[in-house]
Write a protein that holds these residues in place. Structure first.
Motif, short mmCIF file in Angstrom:
data_model
loop_
_atom_site.label_atom_id
_atom_site.label_comp_id
_atom_site.label_asym_id
_atom_site.label_seq_id
_atom_site.Cartn_x
_atom_site.Cartn_y
_atom_site.Cartn_z
N ALA A 133 -23.75 -3.93 32.64
CA ALA A 133 -24.49 -3.63 31.42
C ALA A 133 -24.92 -4.89 30.69
N GLY A 134 -24.50 -6.05 31.18
CA GLY A 134 -24.86 -7.31 30.55
C GLY A 134 -23.65 -8.01 29.96
N GLU A 135 -23.91 -8.95 29.07
CA GLU A 135 -22.84 -9.73 28.44
C GLU A 135 -22.43 -9.07 27.13
N ALA A 136 -21.17 -8.67 27.04
CA ALA A 136 -20.67 -8.05 25.82
C ALA A 136 -20.82 -9.03 24.66
N ASN A 137 -21.20 -8.50 23.50
CA ASN A 137 -21.47 -9.34 22.34
C ASN A 137 -20.82 -8.70 21.12
N SER A 138 -19.80 -9.33 20.58
CA SER A 138 -19.06 -8.74 19.46
C SER A 138 -19.93 -8.61 18.21
N TYR A 139 -20.79 -9.58 17.97
CA TYR A 139 -21.64 -9.53 16.77
C TYR A 139 -22.55 -8.31 16.81
N THR A 140 -23.25 -8.14 17.92
CA THR A 140 -24.18 -7.00 17.99
C THR A 140 -23.43 -5.68 18.00
N ALA A 141 -22.24 -5.66 18.58
CA ALA A 141 -21.45 -4.42 18.60
C ALA A 141 -21.01 -4.05 17.19
#
Length: 99
Positions: A85-93
């Motif tokens: 699904a790509g690179e997990a990103n805490s900010y966008t989450a």
């Protein structure tokens, strides 16, 4: 391939055993720049923990969906075999913004 051609900017700074043969990036005693699923798993688990702390009512399925939906898409558009699904990103989450 040639390990000297690797781009190390996106590797994870991690502890590294001092009693085994040095890794190409283990120039600091006890630490190395690493990559792969063993480095990705703790990052995603940490992001899941932060999401759950911020939104305690979310179910595990909702946390998973949020991480996937807000991941930075890499490779071919959408989920693919190489990048998932790509690179997990805490900010966008946490902000709900798609980057």
């Amino acid at each position: 391939g040639d390990l000297n051609l690797r781009d190390l900017h996106y590797h994870t700074f991690s502890t590294y055993p001092t009693n085994i043969e040095p890794y190409i990036t283990s120039n600091l005693r006890g630490y190395a720049l690493l990559q792969g699923t063993s480095m990705a798993s703790p990052k995603v688990a940490g992001i899941a923990g932060v999401i759950k702390a911020h939104n305690p009512g979310l179910t595990p399925a909702q946390v998973t969906a949020l991480i996937q939906q807000t991941a930075v898409d890499l490779g071919k558009p959408g989920t693919d075999a190489l990048f998932g699904a790509g690179e997990a990103n805490s900010y966008t989450a946490l902000t709900g913004m798609k980057k």
